[in-house]
Scaffold this active site. Structure first.
Site, PDB file in Angstrom:
ATOM      1  N   ASP A 118      -7.989   8.480  -7.580  1.00 62.17           N
ATOM      2  CA  ASP A 118      -7.893   7.265  -6.767  1.00 62.17           C
ATOM      3  C   ASP A 118      -6.718   6.446  -7.297  1.00 62.17           C
ATOM      4  O   ASP A 118      -6.879   5.551  -8.121  1.00 62.17           O
ATOM      5  CB  ASP A 118      -9.197   6.478  -6.843  1.00 62.17           C
ATOM      6  CG  ASP A 118      -9.287   5.413  -5.771  1.00 62.17           C
ATOM      7  OD1 ASP A 118      -8.306   5.234  -5.019  1.00 62.17           O
ATOM      8  OD2 ASP A 118     -10.334   4.742  -5.672  1.00 62.17           O
ATOM      9  N   VAL A 119      -5.531   6.795  -6.815  1.00 64.19           N
ATOM     10  CA  VAL A 119      -4.303   6.206  -7.343  1.00 64.19           C
ATOM     11  C   VAL A 119      -3.600   5.300  -6.327  1.00 64.19           C
ATOM     12  O   VAL A 119      -2.713   4.539  -6.690  1.00 64.19           O
ATOM     13  CB  VAL A 119      -3.333   7.308  -7.830  1.00 64.19           C
ATOM     14  CG1 VAL A 119      -3.983   8.121  -8.941  1.00 64.19           C
ATOM     15  CG2 VAL A 119      -2.908   8.245  -6.702  1.00 64.19           C
ATOM     16  N   LYS A 120      -3.963   5.407  -5.050  1.00 67.45           N
ATOM     17  CA  LYS A 120      -3.444   4.559  -3.971  1.00 67.45           C
ATOM     18  C   LYS A 120      -1.933   4.378  -4.054  1.00 67.45           C
ATOM     19  O   LYS A 120      -1.418   3.266  -3.975  1.00 67.45           O
ATOM     20  CB  LYS A 120      -4.158   3.205  -3.964  1.00 67.45           C
ATOM     21  CG  LYS A 120      -5.647   3.307  -3.636  1.00 67.45           C
ATOM     22  CD  LYS A 120      -6.283   1.939  -3.509  1.00 67.45           C
ATOM     23  CE  LYS A 120      -7.738   2.045  -3.093  1.00 67.45           C
ATOM     24  NZ  LYS A 120      -8.607   2.574  -4.158  1.00 67.45           N
ATOM     25  N   ARG A 121      -1.231   5.479  -4.165  1.00 68.82           N
ATOM     26  CA  ARG A 121       0.225   5.413  -4.216  1.00 68.82           C
ATOM     27  C   ARG A 121       0.803   5.279  -2.813  1.00 68.82           C
ATOM     28  O   ARG A 121       0.220   5.753  -1.842  1.00 68.82           O
ATOM     29  CB  ARG A 121       0.787   6.661  -4.902  1.00 68.82           C
ATOM     30  CG  ARG A 121       0.365   6.820  -6.358  1.00 68.82           C
ATOM     31  CD  ARG A 121       0.820   5.636  -7.189  1.00 68.82           C
ATOM     32  NE  ARG A 121       0.653   5.881  -8.612  1.00 68.82           N
ATOM     33  CZ  ARG A 121      -0.112   5.152  -9.419  1.00 68.82           C
ATOM     34  NH1 ARG A 121      -0.802   4.144  -8.936  1.00 68.82           N
ATOM     35  NH2 ARG A 121      -0.183   5.416 -10.710  1.00 68.82           N
TER      36      ARG A 121
END
Length: 320
Positions: A118-121
């Site tokens: 869950d890095v939401k890049r």
């Protein structure tokens, strides 16, 4: 580790989305445990032990997080298909925290779990490509290639448009991995932008249509490896988006602690009971702090997490 000749994500040469779907079918458990540890969630005896070894340092905090994660994984890995570590919870502890993140990813994969980073890049051009390589791909170093964080999926913010998504899709195609694109998030203020009408449709629906378009061109066996994120707190919107994206796997945050209920999850699934995977984070990892699981005590916090996973699975099964 040199990953030049190794790809742990190929299951018979197929995309990891197929592995995820097959694990969900096998376990009859469309759930993912969010490994989002705050130091306040970690029982005092673990924190004390880590700080006694490393001092009151970032290394000490990161070790406590890692030891906490490891025990939860050991108690739950056989029940669940996937985990979702939220990178920000590790980044706050600097480089030691990122080492704990990587150790968590590797340990989960050693247990056969699918790892959703869950890095939401979300960026453009070479920056987006670098994010994609760092989390899902391999980087060239001289004559060798290395996997950086090596998650199976990554969450991606589509706000910058196709420029930000296509580098991830390219790496996913090369590495047999996947992404979950933010479409409608579970936070209360998400509507400030996501619900605004554009040509008569809410923005989240237009993003969903774009995700369906990307997904149609990048399919696994029955679902695309371009998935999406739709919060459990908006079931009516989930119903619309399920129709817009029939072949898209939906990652559903917001169950439990954020107010989403099992009954609110029904619209996210297809008629075959597939198509969605539901996340719970603090409701699982900090279960021992809840009155329902207080009997386990902080010493047996991981047993409380296991009990909470079992209850969550039973709750979600009840809607089918």
């Amino acid at each position: 580790m040199d990953r030049n000749c190794q790809n742990n994500n190929k299951i018979g040469g197929s995309f990891v989305i197929n592995q995820l779907v097959n694990k969900i079918k096998k376990l009859n458990a469309p759930v993912v445990v969010g490994l989002d540890p705050m130091l306040s969630y970690v029982p005092e005896h673990i924190v004390k032990k880590s700080l006694s070894e490393y001092g009151e340092t970032l290394e000490g905090a990161a070790d406590a997080i890692w030891q906490f994660n490891k025990q939860i994984i050991d108690k739950t890995w056989d029940l669940i298909p996937a985990v979702k570590p939220q990178i920000a919870m590790y980044e706050q502890f600097g480089i030691p925290g990122m080492i704990a993140y990587k150790k968590t990813v590797d340990y989960c994969k050693s247990k056969g779990l699918v790892v959703i980073g869950d890095v939401k890049r979300g960026d453009i051009g070479s920056t987006s490509a670098a994010y994609a390589v760092g989390h899902l791909g391999k980087v060239q170093v001289g004559s060798k290639t290395f996997a950086g964080f090596d998650e199976d999926f990554a969450t991606v913010n589509p706000y910058l448009g196709s420029d930000g998504i296509e580098p991830f899709i390219k790496v996913c195609k090369e590495e047999n991995k996947g992404i979950f694109v933010l479409v409608k998030t579970s936070n209360p203020s998400s509507g400030e932008f996501q619900d605004q009408l554009v040509n008569g449709k809410p923005l989240y629906e237009l993003v969903g249509e774009k995700v369906a378009q990307w997904g149609a061109e990048h399919m696994g066996e029955s679902y695309s490896y371009v998935g999406c994120v739709v919060g459990a707190t908006y079931p009516e919107m989930g119903k619309v988006l399920r129709k817009v994206m029939p072949k898209t796997y939906i990652l559903v945050p917001g169950y439990g602690a954020q107010g989403g209920t099992a009954d609110s999850l029904r619209p996210y699934f297809n008629e075959d009971g597939l198509g969605a995977i539901v996340n719970s984070s603090r409701g699982i990892i900090a279960a021992y702090k809840q009155e329902k699981y207080a009997k386990f005590g902080s010493e047996n916090f991981a047993d409380a997490s296991r009990a909470a996973v079992i209850d969550m699975i039973e709750d979600i099964r009840s809607i089918f």
